[in-house]
Structures are given as structure tokens and as C-alpha cells.
Design a protein around this motif. Sequence first.
Motif, PDB file in Angstrom:
ATOM      1  N   SER A 252       0.653  -0.905  -0.363  1.00  0.00           N
ATOM      2  CA  SER A 252      -0.076   0.217  -0.232  1.00  0.00           C
ATOM      3  C   SER A 252       0.458   1.700   0.287  1.00  0.00           C
ATOM      4  O   SER A 252       0.684   1.952  -0.818  1.00  0.00           O
ATOM      5  CB  SER A 252      -0.651  -0.203   1.456  1.00  0.00           C
ATOM      6  OG  SER A 252      -1.811   1.189   1.163  1.00  0.00           O
ATOM      7  N   LEU A 253       1.911   1.382   0.716  1.00  0.00           N
ATOM      8  CA  LEU A 253       2.604   2.307   1.330  1.00  0.00           C
ATOM      9  C   LEU A 253       3.806   2.977  -0.764  1.00  0.00           C
ATOM     10  O   LEU A 253       4.182   3.875  -0.340  1.00  0.00           O
ATOM     11  CB  LEU A 253       3.449   1.883   2.582  1.00  0.00           C
ATOM     12  CG  LEU A 253       3.191   2.500   3.269  1.00  0.00           C
ATOM     13  CD1 LEU A 253       4.048   2.198   4.759  1.00  0.00           C
ATOM     14  CD2 LEU A 253       2.857   3.834   3.719  1.00  0.00           C
TER      15      LEU A 253
ATOM     16  N   LYS B 130       2.921   1.607  -3.688  1.00  0.00           N
ATOM     17  CA  LYS B 130       2.046   2.977  -4.397  1.00  0.00           C
ATOM     18  C   LYS B 130       1.608   4.509  -4.133  1.00  0.00           C
ATOM     19  O   LYS B 130       2.134   4.998  -4.942  1.00  0.00           O
ATOM     20  CB  LYS B 130       0.246   2.309  -4.319  1.00  0.00           C
ATOM     21  CG  LYS B 130      -0.016   0.507  -5.150  1.00  0.00           C
ATOM     22  CD  LYS B 130      -1.174   0.203  -4.318  1.00  0.00           C
ATOM     23  CE  LYS B 130      -1.044  -1.273  -5.319  1.00  0.00           C
ATOM     24  NZ  LYS B 130      -2.881  -1.472  -4.501  1.00  0.00           N
ATOM     25  N   LYS B 131       1.866   4.052  -2.756  1.00  0.00           N
ATOM     26  CA  LYS B 131       1.885   6.130  -2.434  1.00  0.00           C
ATOM     27  C   LYS B 131       3.257   6.653  -2.961  1.00  0.00           C
ATOM     28  O   LYS B 131       3.689   8.005  -3.207  1.00  0.00           O
ATOM     29  CB  LYS B 131       1.784   6.035  -1.372  1.00  0.00           C
ATOM     30  CG  LYS B 131      -0.141   6.365  -0.647  1.00  0.00           C
ATOM     31  CD  LYS B 131      -0.173   6.177   0.501  1.00  0.00           C
ATOM     32  CE  LYS B 131      -1.791   5.672   0.756  1.00  0.00           C
ATOM     33  NZ  LYS B 131      -2.097   5.983   1.996  1.00  0.00           N
ATOM     34  N   ALA B 132       3.801   5.665  -2.642  1.00  0.00           N
ATOM     35  CA  ALA B 132       5.808   5.783  -2.699  1.00  0.00           C
ATOM     36  C   ALA B 132       6.450   6.674  -4.258  1.00  0.00           C
ATOM     37  O   ALA B 132       6.666   7.539  -4.448  1.00  0.00           O
ATOM     38  CB  ALA B 132       7.058   4.973  -2.432  1.00  0.00           C
TER      39      ALA B 132
ATOM     40  N   LYS C  90       3.681   7.669  -6.618  1.00  0.00           N
ATOM     41  CA  LYS C  90       2.935   9.340  -6.894  1.00  0.00           C
ATOM     42  C   LYS C  90       3.619  10.484  -5.227  1.00  0.00           C
ATOM     43  O   LYS C  90       3.726  10.322  -5.755  1.00  0.00           O
ATOM     44  CB  LYS C  90       1.451   9.125  -6.221  1.00  0.00           C
ATOM     45  CG  LYS C  90       0.876   7.493  -6.883  1.00  0.00           C
ATOM     46  CD  LYS C  90      -0.831   7.920  -6.406  1.00  0.00           C
ATOM     47  CE  LYS C  90      -1.320   6.667  -7.204  1.00  0.00           C
ATOM     48  NZ  LYS C  90      -2.785   7.019  -6.984  1.00  0.00           N
ATOM     49  N   LYS C  91       4.615  10.254  -5.517  1.00  0.00           N
ATOM     50  CA  LYS C  91       6.562  10.682  -4.768  1.00  0.00           C
ATOM     51  C   LYS C  91       5.570  11.596  -3.216  1.00  0.00           C
ATOM     52  O   LYS C  91       5.703  12.313  -3.390  1.00  0.00           O
ATOM     53  CB  LYS C  91       6.319  11.926  -5.412  1.00  0.00           C
ATOM     54  CG  LYS C  91       6.689  11.362  -6.800  1.00  0.00           C
ATOM     55  CD  LYS C  91       7.344  12.513  -7.708  1.00  0.00           C
ATOM     56  CE  LYS C  91       8.654  11.914  -8.674  1.00  0.00           C
ATOM     57  NZ  LYS C  91       8.370  12.913  -9.490  1.00  0.00           N
ATOM     58  N   ASP C  92       4.807  10.595  -2.769  1.00  0.00           N
ATOM     59  CA  ASP C  92       4.177  11.085  -1.208  1.00  0.00           C
ATOM     60  C   ASP C  92       5.362  10.588  -0.536  1.00  0.00           C
ATOM     61  O   ASP C  92       5.866  10.044  -0.591  1.00  0.00           O
ATOM     62  CB  ASP C  92       3.293   9.780   0.044  1.00  0.00           C
ATOM     63  CG  ASP C  92       2.664  10.176   0.468  1.00  0.00           C
ATOM     64  OD1 ASP C  92       1.605  11.570   0.622  1.00  0.00           O
ATOM     65  OD2 ASP C  92       2.989   9.098   1.943  1.00  0.00           O
ATOM     66  N   THR C  93       5.695  12.097   0.564  1.00  0.00           N
ATOM     67  CA  THR C  93       6.073  12.448   1.134  1.00  0.00           C
ATOM     68  C   THR C  93       6.473  11.001   2.677  1.00  0.00           C
ATOM     69  O   THR C  93       8.172  11.134   2.379  1.00  0.00           O
ATOM     70  CB  THR C  93       6.144  13.591   2.027  1.00  0.00           C
ATOM     71  OG1 THR C  93       5.913  14.482   0.849  1.00  0.00           O
ATOM     72  CG2 THR C  93       7.686  13.635   3.195  1.00  0.00           C
TER      73      THR C  93
ATOM     74  N   ALA D  10       5.347   7.675   2.649  1.00  0.00           N
ATOM     75  CA  ALA D  10       5.579   6.096   1.431  1.00  0.00           C
ATOM     76  C   ALA D  10       7.323   6.874   1.630  1.00  0.00           C
ATOM     77  O   ALA D  10       7.554   5.357   1.889  1.00  0.00           O
ATOM     78  CB  ALA D  10       4.429   6.677   1.262  1.00  0.00           C
TER      79      ALA D  10
ATOM     80  N   TRP E 294      10.171   3.726   2.526  1.00  0.00           N
ATOM     81  CA  TRP E 294      10.166   2.590   1.872  1.00  0.00           C
ATOM     82  C   TRP E 294      11.436   2.824   0.701  1.00  0.00           C
ATOM     83  O   TRP E 294      12.508   2.009   0.796  1.00  0.00           O
ATOM     84  CB  TRP E 294       9.923   2.463   0.046  1.00  0.00           C
ATOM     85  CG  TRP E 294       8.723   1.744   0.027  1.00  0.00           C
ATOM     86  CD1 TRP E 294       7.342   2.249   0.431  1.00  0.00           C
ATOM     87  CD2 TRP E 294       8.900   0.426  -0.228  1.00  0.00           C
ATOM     88  NE1 TRP E 294       6.856   0.549   0.387  1.00  0.00           N
ATOM     89  CE2 TRP E 294       7.916  -0.397  -0.449  1.00  0.00           C
ATOM     90  CE3 TRP E 294      10.500  -0.071  -0.288  1.00  0.00           C
ATOM     91  CZ2 TRP E 294       7.848  -1.687  -0.087  1.00  0.00           C
ATOM     92  CZ3 TRP E 294       9.597  -1.318  -1.046  1.00  0.00           C
ATOM     93  CH2 TRP E 294       9.095  -2.375  -0.767  1.00  0.00           C
TER      94      TRP E 294
END
Length: 499
Positions: free
Chosen positions: A270-271, A273-275, A277-280, A282, A286
Amino acid sequence: MSADQKSAELPFFLRQSGLVLIVGALTVLKLFAAGNAHFVEDEAYYRIWGLYPALSYYDHPPMIGWWINAGQMFFGDTIFAVRALVVILGVVGSAVLWRTAVILFDRRVAGWAVLFLNCSLLVGIGGILATPDAPSVFFWGLSLWGLAELVRSQNANWWLMVGLVAGLGLLSKYSLLFLGVGIVLWLVWVPEARRWWSAWQLWVGGLIALLCFLPVLYWNHLHDWASFYKQFGRAGAGGYTAKYIFEFLGAVLGLLNPLIAILAILGGASLFKKALKKDTVAALLWLTCLPFVIYLVYHSLHSRVQANWPAPLFPTFALMAAVFVAGISDERRFWKRWAGAGVLLGLVVALLVQIHAVWPITGQLARKDPTFQLRGWPQIGNELTDIARREQAGFVVTTSYGLNGQIDFLLKDQLPVIQLTERIRYLMKPAPDMTLFDETGLYVTEKRRNKAGDLEKAFETVEELETLERQVKGVRLEDLVVYKVTDRKGLVFEPIPAN
């Protein structure tokens, strides 16, 4: 909603009071085992580091030696002293993980993360062992906390703290270098993080980390970079093989706790996928792990990865598992029960194994029992003492570091115990007076590693006296062969090879 109101909504075992109770009970159990279970071989060896603190050592940076030395200052030259700081700072590590999870997520995630970490088999069971993994896990966790504070506060001064604790991590184990690579990747990948490249605190923090690492660099400079050759020279040695990759993956899943490992995989996915998208947040979790994971997988495609090596990643894995469990709805009770079963499994196994470490339940597993290294040493010490008195021995020599550490502890304050081989391991100790070897001595060796033939070059007489059996509850673990050595005639020590 206030923090107190949010906390009141949590079940008791996820609240701070419940976590204190659970972690406190586990800590009491660990303190009991830490003082009553004998050393494993590596711990016996690191005990000598504690007695002779140095800038660095052949095998690893010096932090575990410094921790042990601190324990010995308070508790003397005892088994408990060697492990005391490991257990105590393990509690601090749990508190740091809780704070990190609260900052990045919420109290529910924090509670699960602490439970999952303490119920992982490596931490719940191995959390008493005084090895370099203990400080490396601790300072990796502190570094992640500092980065979390940075993300939340946007205060660049946190880079100074991150540099300090990451540098202390480099004084613990070289694996913390991969954390630094991961931080750089995060600074490159996440747009919001790129602003820190212009902050002077980032660069000063890096300088602080380097300054912390200087004792290790200086020691290696003085000794032909021996430690670097030992640790980094084995990376990728030999050809590719699939022999070890599944062993490595199985060890990680097993030591994390198989039930918790499944949750960590789901949370990590789950994290991830967010990473992407460059989520800070997540990406932070990772990318700080990714370089070390890649290295471990690469190494496993060439040779065996020791089960303890991934230990610094376990707090992040616990956090990933917690993110998944905390994010599922109440209707999906299966995963809630799965998480509870994982915690229960970890607690039960921790209780049984810690008790088994002190009072063996059975000896029938012999060397297949993970605790076999703890067994039978006090009896061996008594038998060696009797032999030394009978033969009027003035010293004991060995040819393996683990056995040398065990006997050195067993015969402390009685006879000097000296390893003749791998002398680079003992550069921190004063060299023994060579006239010592003019006396009658004993050579003790594991039967499977017997080098008595090599000693015939150094002593005129190498006479086998008897074989001692190390056992647990009447079950044989290994044979130790004892020789009498007399009349020194040549070089005693194996030369230290130049790199």
C-alpha cells in the motif's frame, strides 16, 4: 478531537498505558534472561571489547564494545553487564518508534507498530543479545524519528540531530551507510524534500555524521583498512547462485514473525503505491529501506545472508504492518484477528524461549536448538579449572574467537586465555609477555576445528590430555579436546596478514 479523546477510543492494549504494561513485562522477562542465560559465542567475544574499549575493531565499528564497557562499569565483569544497555535501550527504541508513528500517522498506528516490533521473534527473543545489531537498530530508529520530526515541523535544524544519530549508527555497524543512501534517494525523489538541498543544516548534519565516523576511519587507516576489506570484500564474492535467496527470505519472514510479516507485506504494498506517487511519508519509509534491501538480496544471490543482518529494517517493517492493520475497517475482522494472533504468537514464543534459554525444557534438539550456544559452559569451565590445576598450567591458548571468548570468561581472574590465530582481532589488548609461553600451558579446541598439528611448530610437546563433552540435559552438543603444550621452540602467534 484532542489527543486524549483519540487515545480513549483505542483498545487498552494500543493505549500508552497498555503498551507500557506489555513492553514493561517483556523487559522484565528480558532482564531475567539477560542475567541468567549464558553467552552465545559472539557475545563472549564482544565482552573482551568491553574490557578493552578502542576507536574501532577488526570485525565492526566500536559501539557495542562501548555499550558493554558502560555496563561493566556499573555491574562488573558479568553476563548481565554485557547485555544491560541492550535491554534498557531496547525500551527507549520502542518509545522512539511510537513517537515516529504518531508523527507520521496516528496513535493507532503507533500502538500496533510497538506491539509488532516487540512481538517479532528477532526482537522479542533476540533482544537481549549484545551484538552490533543492537546499537545499529537503535540508531537507525533514532534517525527515522529525526526525519519524521523534520517532515512534521519543517524545521531544518532536525538535520543536525539526524546527522548525529546516523553518525553514531555508523559507529555501530557499516549497514547504516545504506540508510544514508536511502536519505539521498528520498531527497531526490520527493519534490517537497528537494528544498532541503539548499539548507545549510543538511550539509552540516552530513559533516557531523562524518565526524562521528572518524574514529573508524582512523583505525582502518592505521591497520591497512582491514575492517573494510573484511566487511565489504565479501559483497558479491563468488558466482551467482539461487541457493541462499530463499533461505534469506524465509529467515526474514520467520524472524519478523510469520503472521506479522504478511501484514508488513500488505502494508508495504500500500505504501509503495503512494511512494511511486511521491508521497513524502510513504517514500521516506520505502527509500530509507530500499538500498539495504537491494544489497541483502544481491548478497544472497552470491552467499549466505546471516539471519541477523536485516535487523535494522525491522522497526520500519513493523510500522508498515501497523499501517495496514490500522487502516482496515472494523467490518474486516479477519485481519484484526490475524494481527491479534501475530501479537499473541510473539508473546508466547518470547516467554517460552526466554525461559528455555535459562532453564532448558529439553535437550533432544541438540545443535538444532537455536539456544545451543548457551549450553554447558559452566561445567566446561569447572573441568578446565581442574585440569589446569592438575597440570599446573600457566596459560590457555585457543584457535577460534568464539571459543576463546567463552573460555576467557570462564577462567577470568584465574589464567590468561589467548587466541594464537587471527591476532588482528585483539589489537586493542596489550600483547602478552612471550615468556608466559615458556610455562606449561593448555590448548583447548573444538574437535571439528582442531589445529593441534599447527601448534607442533611452536611447542616441542603437544600432548592430548582428554576430551570434554559440552552437553545439555545429558545430550551431547560438541566435543572439546584439551592438550598440554610445553617447551616453546618457535613462533607462537600466527602472523597478521597484510591486505
